[in-house]
Design a protein around this motif. Structure first.
Motif, PDB file in Angstrom:
ATOM      1  N   ALA A   1       0.852  -1.189   0.000  1.00 26.69           N
ATOM      2  CA  ALA A   1       0.000   0.000   0.000  1.00 26.69           C
ATOM      3  C   ALA A   1       0.884   1.233   0.000  1.00 26.69           C
ATOM      4  O   ALA A   1       2.022   1.186   0.458  1.00 26.69           O
ATOM      5  CB  ALA A   1      -0.915   0.006   1.217  1.00 26.69           C
TER       6      ALA A   1
ATOM      7  N   ILE B   1      -6.745   1.317   3.802  1.00 25.91           N
ATOM      8  CA  ILE B   1      -5.517   0.970   3.083  1.00 25.91           C
ATOM      9  C   ILE B   1      -5.667   1.402   1.632  1.00 25.91           C
ATOM     10  O   ILE B   1      -6.591   0.948   0.955  1.00 25.91           O
ATOM     11  CB  ILE B   1      -5.276  -0.560   3.181  1.00 25.91           C
ATOM     12  CG1 ILE B   1      -5.212  -0.985   4.651  1.00 25.91           C
ATOM     13  CG2 ILE B   1      -4.055  -0.978   2.391  1.00 25.91           C
ATOM     14  CD1 ILE B   1      -5.549  -2.436   4.895  1.00 25.91           C
ATOM     15  N   LYS B   2      -4.783   2.271   1.146  1.00 16.32           N
ATOM     16  CA  LYS B   2      -4.826   2.735  -0.243  1.00 16.32           C
ATOM     17  C   LYS B   2      -3.799   1.967  -1.037  1.00 16.32           C
ATOM     18  O   LYS B   2      -2.603   2.029  -0.758  1.00 16.32           O
ATOM     19  CB  LYS B   2      -4.495   4.224  -0.327  1.00 16.32           C
ATOM     20  CG  LYS B   2      -5.661   5.166  -0.098  1.00 16.32           C
ATOM     21  CD  LYS B   2      -6.236   5.100   1.250  1.00 16.32           C
ATOM     22  CE  LYS B   2      -6.923   6.359   1.688  1.00 16.32           C
ATOM     23  NZ  LYS B   2      -6.088   7.498   1.837  1.00 16.32           N
ATOM     24  N   THR B   3      -4.264   1.235  -2.038  1.00 15.85           N
ATOM     25  CA  THR B   3      -3.397   0.340  -2.782  1.00 15.85           C
ATOM     26  C   THR B   3      -3.857   0.214  -4.224  1.00 15.85           C
ATOM     27  O   THR B   3      -4.769   0.904  -4.670  1.00 15.85           O
ATOM     28  CB  THR B   3      -3.347  -1.040  -2.075  1.00 15.85           C
ATOM     29  OG1 THR B   3      -2.316  -1.830  -2.668  1.00 15.85           O
ATOM     30  CG2 THR B   3      -4.684  -1.756  -2.142  1.00 15.85           C
TER      31      THR B   3
END
Length: 120
Positions: free
Chosen positions: A35, A64-66
């Protein structure tokens, strides 16, 4: 012309029971480069049923940025590192600005076909 899907990032949310658990999980995710960012939000109260009982607990949410290609690897990491028996694993596809997407792509190492992250 860029396809809309080419600008998507994946936001995955989960909850844990303490700030310490949230920080451990966030660090494990970032160490594996799965992430670009993990946001930790305290101050939640969850009401739910578990094993036939009504429950009320303080929780901490992680966002969570992914990239979509990391979803399976994050699921595996949750099996290994998440403190809950059945962790929340909710995925939302989000359209990112070109600049934000470029940053996420630069920070994330999506796993190759064999499950290991691509080399840096």
């Amino acid at each position: 012309m860029e396809d809309r899907q080419d600008r998507d990032i994946l936001a995955i949310t989960t909850t844990v029971g303490s700030r310490a658990d949230a920080e451990r999980l966030a660090r494990a995710i970032l160490e594996r480069r799965l992430a670009a960012c993990v946001q930790v939000e305290e101050g939640l109260t969850s009401f739910y049923r578990w094993q036939g009982k009504d429950c009320e607990d303080a929780e901490v949410r992680l966002t969570i940025k992914t990239l979509p290609a990391c979803e399976a690897a994050l699921g595996e990491l949750f099996l290994e590192k998440h403190p809950y028996e059945v962790p929340q694993f909710l995925c939302t596809s989000m359209r990112a600005s070109a600049e934000y997407l470029a940053w996420v792509r630069a920070e994330v190492r999506a796993p190759a076909a064999g499950g290991e992250p691509d080399p840096v």
